[in-house]
Write a protein that holds these residues in place. Structure first.
Motif, short mmCIF file in Angstrom:
data_model
loop_
_atom_site.label_atom_id
_atom_site.label_comp_id
_atom_site.label_asym_id
_atom_site.label_seq_id
_atom_site.Cartn_x
_atom_site.Cartn_y
_atom_site.Cartn_z
N THR A 42 -51.56 -1.42 -46.28
CA THR A 42 -51.49 0.01 -46.54
C THR A 42 -50.63 0.67 -45.46
OG1 THR A 42 -53.47 0.44 -45.19
CG2 THR A 42 -53.81 0.05 -47.55
N TYR A 43 -50.24 1.92 -45.71
CA TYR A 43 -49.54 2.67 -44.68
C TYR A 43 -50.50 2.94 -43.52
CZ TYR A 43 -45.74 3.60 -47.99
OH TYR A 43 -44.70 3.47 -48.86
N ALA A 44 -49.97 2.88 -42.32
CA ALA A 44 -50.80 3.12 -41.13
C ALA A 44 -51.40 4.52 -41.18
CB ALA A 44 -49.95 2.96 -39.87
N ARG A 45 -52.67 4.61 -40.81
CA ARG A 45 -53.35 5.90 -40.78
C ARG A 45 -52.72 6.82 -39.74
NH1 ARG A 45 -58.16 4.71 -38.45
NH2 ARG A 45 -57.39 2.61 -38.04
N HIS A 46 -52.71 8.10 -40.03
CA HIS A 46 -52.24 9.09 -39.06
C HIS A 46 -53.44 9.84 -38.47
CE1 HIS A 46 -47.74 9.40 -40.12
NE2 HIS A 46 -48.22 8.26 -40.62
N HIS A 47 -54.34 10.31 -39.33
CA HIS A 47 -55.54 11.00 -38.85
C HIS A 47 -56.58 9.94 -38.46
CE1 HIS A 47 -53.40 14.31 -40.49
NE2 HIS A 47 -53.59 13.93 -41.75
N GLY A 48 -56.94 9.92 -37.17
CA GLY A 48 -57.78 8.83 -36.68
C GLY A 48 -56.98 7.56 -36.57
N ALA A 49 -55.72 7.70 -36.18
CA ALA A 49 -54.79 6.56 -36.11
C ALA A 49 -55.30 5.47 -35.18
CB ALA A 49 -53.41 7.04 -35.65
N SER A 50 -54.87 4.24 -35.46
CA SER A 50 -55.19 3.13 -34.58
C SER A 50 -54.54 3.36 -33.22
CB SER A 50 -54.67 1.82 -35.19
OG SER A 50 -54.69 0.79 -34.24
N LYS A 51 -55.34 3.26 -32.16
CA LYS A 51 -54.80 3.49 -30.82
C LYS A 51 -53.86 2.36 -30.39
CE LYS A 51 -58.59 6.47 -29.43
NZ LYS A 51 -59.76 6.70 -28.55
N SER A 52 -53.94 1.22 -31.07
CA SER A 52 -53.03 0.12 -30.75
C SER A 52 -51.60 0.47 -31.16
CB SER A 52 -53.48 -1.17 -31.43
OG SER A 52 -53.37 -1.08 -32.83
N ALA A 109 -45.17 -6.58 -18.80
CA ALA A 109 -43.81 -7.08 -18.95
C ALA A 109 -43.05 -6.28 -20.01
CB ALA A 109 -43.85 -8.56 -19.34
N MET A 110 -43.74 -5.86 -21.05
CA MET A 110 -43.10 -5.03 -22.07
C MET A 110 -42.67 -3.69 -21.48
SD MET A 110 -44.55 -3.95 -25.82
CE MET A 110 -43.60 -2.92 -26.96
N ARG A 111 -43.55 -3.07 -20.71
CA ARG A 111 -43.22 -1.78 -20.10
C ARG A 111 -42.13 -1.92 -19.03
NH1 ARG A 111 -48.86 -1.39 -20.46
NH2 ARG A 111 -49.14 -1.73 -18.22
N ALA A 112 -41.92 -3.14 -18.57
CA ALA A 112 -40.87 -3.40 -17.58
C ALA A 112 -39.54 -3.74 -18.24
CB ALA A 112 -41.29 -4.53 -16.66
N GLY A 113 -39.54 -3.84 -19.59
CA GLY A 113 -38.30 -4.13 -20.30
C GLY A 113 -37.99 -5.59 -20.46
N LEU A 114 -39.01 -6.47 -20.30
CA LEU A 114 -38.77 -7.91 -20.34
C LEU A 114 -39.04 -8.54 -21.70
CD1 LEU A 114 -40.39 -8.93 -16.92
CD2 LEU A 114 -37.96 -8.64 -17.43
N MET A 115 -39.99 -7.99 -22.47
CA MET A 115 -40.36 -8.59 -23.74
C MET A 115 -41.01 -7.54 -24.63
SD MET A 115 -43.71 -10.74 -22.37
CE MET A 115 -44.16 -11.45 -23.95
N ILE A 116 -41.06 -7.82 -25.92
CA ILE A 116 -41.72 -6.91 -26.86
C ILE A 116 -42.95 -7.61 -27.43
CG2 ILE A 116 -41.53 -5.71 -29.07
CD1 ILE A 116 -38.59 -5.25 -28.47
N VAL A 117 -44.09 -6.97 -27.31
CA VAL A 117 -45.36 -7.50 -27.81
C VAL A 117 -45.78 -6.67 -29.01
CG1 VAL A 117 -47.72 -8.13 -27.22
CG2 VAL A 117 -45.97 -8.08 -25.43
N LYS A 118 -45.76 -7.28 -30.18
CA LYS A 118 -46.08 -6.55 -31.41
C LYS A 118 -47.60 -6.34 -31.55
CE LYS A 118 -42.04 -8.43 -33.79
NZ LYS A 118 -41.57 -9.27 -34.91
N PRO A 119 -48.01 -5.24 -32.17
CA PRO A 119 -49.44 -4.98 -32.33
C PRO A 119 -50.08 -5.91 -33.35
CG PRO A 119 -48.16 -3.33 -33.49
CD PRO A 119 -47.17 -4.17 -32.74
N VAL A 120 -51.33 -6.25 -33.14
CA VAL A 120 -52.07 -7.11 -34.06
C VAL A 120 -52.50 -6.29 -35.27
CG1 VAL A 120 -54.12 -8.55 -34.35
CG2 VAL A 120 -52.89 -8.56 -32.17
N GLY A 121 -52.29 -6.83 -36.46
CA GLY A 121 -52.74 -6.17 -37.68
C GLY A 121 -51.84 -5.07 -38.17
N THR A 122 -50.68 -4.90 -37.57
CA THR A 122 -49.75 -3.84 -37.99
C THR A 122 -48.33 -4.39 -38.02
OG1 THR A 122 -51.13 -2.15 -36.95
CG2 THR A 122 -48.89 -1.52 -37.49
#
Length: 276
Positions: free
Chosen positions: A66-76, A247-260
């Motif tokens: 489904t489309y990701a929720r906006h109201h009460g969105a997943s904090k991840s 490491a992601m916030r340092a610009g080294l790698m991208i970590v994708k969210p689980v379930g999205t």
């Protein structure tokens, strides 16, 4: 939020307040922010939910998208785009950084709106209409500004409400906290070599753990151990320690969210930032 204009009103008001507090934001960064803060309505993220049912002695596993929720969105998903914004900032792309922060802001601003009252009444459209009517007065007259200049944790601020004033002020305060957290984090020095080494160590330990498990399983020929090894391997593969996000916030790698399945994973062009 009921309209893009409300998202941009909240964001511009927060930027003005943050600038008064002594922070600076480049025009390139802000161009990305103002486009990103409305983009989730144009390019939605996809959430996948796994449902397990037992019927007549049979196990059914179904993945529902489904489309990701906006109201009460997943904090991840909020965390993902916040981290992605810092990933681009550390790599010197301020427009893309602002764009991804804008997407995080969109979800944070939509989060407080509670769609149902007493779990039964759908008040979504009514509440959005009330927000449209009072937004200019509430935001422009500074009713939502805190007396404290110190940014608070975004996750502690985000709470849902059925009252339009509370929805607007929660959206405003969460946006202020997120932008200040972003700007403060960019001021911090990052040891990229040390982080990269720590990430390599964790990945090596994970790989060796899986190797030991499977070697023992094949050596012992145990069905029980095989089942354990399968589940343990899935856990090891999905395990994401905090060092990955640093490491992601340092610009080294991208970590994708689980379930999205995010709309942006680092490979896509951002039209607002694309220079022909």
């Amino acid at each position: 939020m009921p309209s893009w204009s409300i998202h941009r009103l909240i964001t511009s008001s927060v930027v003005d307040e943050v600038r008064r507090l002594g922070y600076s934001c480049s025009e390139e960064f802000l161009r990305g922010v103002y486009e990103g803060v409305v983009d989730p309505d144009r390019s939605p993220d996809i959430e996948s939910v796994t449902r397990v049912r037992v019927r007549r002695g049979k196990l059914y596993i179904r993945e529902q998208k489904t489309y990701a929720r906006h109201h009460g969105a997943s904090k991840s998903i909020i965390d993902y785009y916040y981290n992605l914004s810092l990933y681009y900032a550390r790599r010197g792309d301020l427009c893309k950084s602002g764009f991804m922060l804008g997407r995080a802001l969109h979800y944070a601003q939509d989060y407080p709106l509670k769609r149902r009252k007493w779990l039964i009444l759908d008040i979504h459209e009514k509440l959005e209409g009330e927000i449209e009517e009072i937004a200019d007065d509430v935001i422009n007259k500074g009713f939502c500004r805190d007396s404290e200049d110190v940014a608070k944790d975004v996750k502690k601020i985000l709470k849902q409400s059925t009252k339009p004033e509370q929805v607007l002020c929660t959206s405003y305060r969460a946006s202020k906290a997120m932008i200040m957290q972003y700007l403060n984090e960019l001021r911090e020095e990052v040891d990229k070599k040390k982080l990269a080494k720590a990430v390599r160590t964790v990945k090596t330990v994970k790989w060796l753990s899986g190797l030991v498990l499977w070697t023992a399983t094949f050596a012992l020929h145990s069905p029980t151990l095989l089942l354990f090894t399968i589940f343990a391997s899935i856990f090891i593969a999905m395990y994401r320690p905090s060092i990955y996000y640093k490491a992601m916030r340092a610009g080294l790698m991208i970590v994708k969210p689980v379930g999205t399945k995010p709309a942006y994973t680092g490979q896509e062009k951002v039209p607002a930032c694309h220079k022909p």
